[in-house]
Write a protein that holds these residues in place. Sequence first.
Motif, PDB file in Angstrom:
ATOM      1  N   ILE A  17     -15.815  31.304  96.428  1.00 41.47           N
ATOM      2  CA  ILE A  17     -16.130  31.133  95.408  1.00 41.47           C
ATOM      3  C   ILE A  17     -14.804  31.158  94.393  1.00 41.47           C
ATOM      4  N   LEU A  18     -14.201  30.186  93.923  1.00 39.63           N
ATOM      5  CA  LEU A  18     -12.953  30.027  93.172  1.00 39.63           C
ATOM      6  C   LEU A  18     -13.420  30.499  91.678  1.00 39.63           C
ATOM      7  N   LEU A  19     -12.747  31.566  91.396  1.00 38.88           N
ATOM      8  CA  LEU A  19     -13.057  32.184  90.071  1.00 38.88           C
ATOM      9  C   LEU A  19     -12.311  31.308  89.046  1.00 38.88           C
ATOM     10  N   PRO A  24     -11.545  32.168  77.088  1.00 39.21           N
ATOM     11  CA  PRO A  24     -12.394  32.508  76.465  1.00 39.21           C
ATOM     12  C   PRO A  24     -13.747  31.506  76.840  1.00 39.21           C
ATOM     13  N   PRO A  25     -14.745  31.866  76.696  1.00 38.74           N
ATOM     14  CA  PRO A  25     -15.885  30.919  76.978  1.00 38.74           C
ATOM     15  C   PRO A  25     -16.003  29.751  75.952  1.00 38.74           C
ATOM     16  N   LYS A  26     -15.244  30.256  74.728  1.00 40.13           N
ATOM     17  CA  LYS A  26     -15.535  29.116  73.549  1.00 40.13           C
ATOM     18  C   LYS A  26     -14.545  27.841  73.774  1.00 40.13           C
ATOM     19  N   LEU A  27     -13.550  28.310  74.713  1.00 42.98           N
ATOM     20  CA  LEU A  27     -12.524  27.017  74.943  1.00 42.98           C
ATOM     21  C   LEU A  27     -12.870  26.296  76.068  1.00 42.98           C
ATOM     22  N   ARG A  28     -14.159  26.493  76.568  1.00 42.58           N
ATOM     23  CA  ARG A  28     -14.348  25.932  78.066  1.00 42.58           C
ATOM     24  C   ARG A  28     -14.240  24.273  77.879  1.00 42.58           C
ATOM     25  N   THR A  29     -15.062  23.859  76.802  1.00 48.32           N
ATOM     26  CA  THR A  29     -15.042  22.458  76.419  1.00 48.32           C
ATOM     27  C   THR A  29     -13.669  21.895  76.135  1.00 48.32           C
ATOM     28  N   PHE A  30     -12.981  22.526  75.455  1.00 50.49           N
ATOM     29  CA  PHE A  30     -11.510  22.134  75.120  1.00 50.49           C
ATOM     30  C   PHE A  30     -10.639  22.071  76.232  1.00 50.49           C
ATOM     31  N   LEU A  31     -10.624  23.063  77.093  1.00 49.20           N
ATOM     32  CA  LEU A  31     -10.061  23.111  78.275  1.00 49.20           C
ATOM     33  C   LEU A  31     -10.404  21.831  79.439  1.00 49.20           C
ATOM     34  N   PHE A  32     -11.576  21.871  79.550  1.00 48.01           N
ATOM     35  CA  PHE A  32     -12.099  20.691  80.256  1.00 48.01           C
ATOM     36  C   PHE A  32     -11.556  19.286  79.838  1.00 48.01           C
ATOM     37  N   LEU A  33     -11.533  18.953  78.642  1.00 43.89           N
ATOM     38  CA  LEU A  33     -10.806  18.023  78.088  1.00 43.89           C
ATOM     39  C   LEU A  33      -9.419  17.608  78.239  1.00 43.89           C
ATOM     40  N   VAL A  34      -8.617  18.870  78.308  1.00 41.29           N
ATOM     41  CA  VAL A  34      -7.282  19.048  78.263  1.00 41.29           C
ATOM     42  C   VAL A  34      -6.854  18.656  79.750  1.00 41.29           C
ATOM     43  N   PHE A  35      -7.490  19.288  80.731  1.00 36.27           N
ATOM     44  CA  PHE A  35      -7.291  18.912  82.328  1.00 36.27           C
ATOM     45  C   PHE A  35      -7.811  17.900  82.432  1.00 36.27           C
ATOM     46  N   PHE A  36      -8.961  16.980  81.897  1.00 38.43           N
ATOM     47  CA  PHE A  36      -9.288  15.726  82.169  1.00 38.43           C
ATOM     48  C   PHE A  36      -8.288  14.836  81.697  1.00 38.43           C
ATOM     49  N   VAL A  37      -7.733  15.100  80.479  1.00 40.11           N
ATOM     50  CA  VAL A  37      -6.727  13.882  80.087  1.00 40.11           C
ATOM     51  C   VAL A  37      -5.398  14.299  80.850  1.00 40.11           C
ATOM     52  N   LEU A  85     -10.828  20.460  90.930  1.00 41.63           N
ATOM     53  CA  LEU A  85     -11.421  21.728  91.025  1.00 41.63           C
ATOM     54  C   LEU A  85     -11.704  22.420  89.753  1.00 41.63           C
ATOM     55  N   ILE A  86     -10.289  22.309  89.244  1.00 43.27           N
ATOM     56  CA  ILE A  86     -10.004  23.090  87.711  1.00 43.27           C
ATOM     57  C   ILE A  86     -11.058  22.566  86.612  1.00 43.27           C
ATOM     58  N   ILE A  87     -11.116  21.226  86.803  1.00 40.79           N
ATOM     59  CA  ILE A  87     -11.847  20.765  85.779  1.00 40.79           C
ATOM     60  C   ILE A  87     -13.362  20.948  86.104  1.00 40.79           C
ATOM     61  N   LEU A  88     -13.854  21.062  87.239  1.00 41.01           N
ATOM     62  CA  LEU A  88     -15.326  21.398  87.745  1.00 41.01           C
ATOM     63  C   LEU A  88     -15.356  23.030  87.351  1.00 41.01           C
ATOM     64  N   SER A  89     -14.410  23.816  87.304  1.00 41.64           N
ATOM     65  CA  SER A  89     -14.468  25.304  87.058  1.00 41.64           C
ATOM     66  C   SER A  89     -14.999  25.583  85.428  1.00 41.64           C
ATOM     67  N   PHE A  90     -14.741  24.272  84.471  1.00 46.68           N
ATOM     68  CA  PHE A  90     -15.289  24.471  83.229  1.00 46.68           C
ATOM     69  C   PHE A  90     -16.499  23.998  83.144  1.00 46.68           C
ATOM     70  N   ASP A 180      -9.741  35.149  93.605  1.00 46.82           N
ATOM     71  CA  ASP A 180      -9.099  35.211  92.215  1.00 46.82           C
ATOM     72  C   ASP A 180      -8.229  34.432  91.829  1.00 46.82           C
ATOM     73  N   TYR A 181      -8.454  33.053  91.939  1.00 51.68           N
ATOM     74  CA  TYR A 181      -7.532  32.098  91.742  1.00 51.68           C
ATOM     75  C   TYR A 181      -8.116  30.662  91.298  1.00 51.68           C
ATOM     76  N   PHE A 182      -7.367  29.670  91.034  1.00 54.84           N
ATOM     77  CA  PHE A 182      -8.131  28.308  90.643  1.00 54.84           C
ATOM     78  C   PHE A 182      -8.082  27.479  91.795  1.00 54.84           C
ATOM     79  N   ILE A 183      -7.331  27.832  93.032  1.00 50.11           N
ATOM     80  CA  ILE A 183      -7.293  27.158  94.167  1.00 50.11           C
ATOM     81  C   ILE A 183      -7.069  28.291  95.361  1.00 50.11           C
TER      82      ILE A 183
END
Length: 318
Positions: A17-19, A24-37, A85-90, A180-183
């Motif tokens: 399980i990649l943590l 912050p949970p409030k930034l989840r959508t924003f970070l999703f968009l940032v990494f997608f772009v 995978l980073i995008i999916l984590s959000f 405890d990492y993103f990859i």
Amino acid sequence: MEKVKNNSLETTVTDFILLGLSHPPKLRTFLFLVFFVIYALTQLGNTFILLMVWADSQLHVRPMYILLGVLSFLDMWLSSVIVPLIILSFTPASKSIPFGGCVAQLYFFHFLGSTQCFLYTLMAYDRYLAICRPLHYPVLMNGRLCTMLVAGAWVAGSIHGAIQATLTFRLPYCGPNQVDYFICDIPAVLRLACADTTINELVTFVDIGVVAASCFLLILLSYANIVYAILQIRTADGRCKAFSTCGSHLTVVTIYYVPCIFIYLRAGSKSPLDGAVAVFYTVVTPLLNPLIYTLRNKEVKAALKRITGGRGATKENK
């Protein structure tokens, strides 16, 4: 199912399980968009470089731009191994990755990363020959030799990735499965091993250290000779032109190697800063490469004008 029983005393991990990145949970959508772009722009930018080198007859026969095209190809794949995978984590999607998938990600990450390391060295050697041995450059660095050197870099990178993946996953994993990492990278995965990892950490330090340090020293040696040769040029315009051909490559090398050294020479570190630094050289660098090489490269700009302007641009150039 995260684990299956191997015998009555221990269990074997079947997935991880990649943590991901702490946020912050409030930034989840924003970070999703940032990494997608970032991912979309990375693919578009590097595809642009590849098409530019392929389409322009004056670029795709020159070793410098052959190497640049290979670098763009590597950046596209390196980004694809990590960023989705980073995008999916959000998202609410499962964060688990099969054991085999973790092995594959670690292998391709180090295969592509080390190949990129070798490629930067070849690019420095190409610039050294072009500036320090200009009369002999067409003989010392022709298309055939360039192709052979690139093939050698791919083979060496593949061997390096296989060694790292084999050493890491030959160990038993029977306990926690939360990375405890993103990859799936070596330091994070080794913390989960149910065995002594001292030898692995030493081999990783020596292997990656030798590869990175050797390439970096060769690059520094090339540029020491380049700087000396440039300083011998009498005209200011000549010096500026020579420096401009090397500035892009030197910038890319700096933003790639410094974070790598920070991460892998501190393999035992658990600092939250490691994740941010790793994101920079694995996610941001592939995005910056096309920008650096196009915005500062007059020949690429001229090639774009030739391609988009067609015959009209060709007549103007004549």
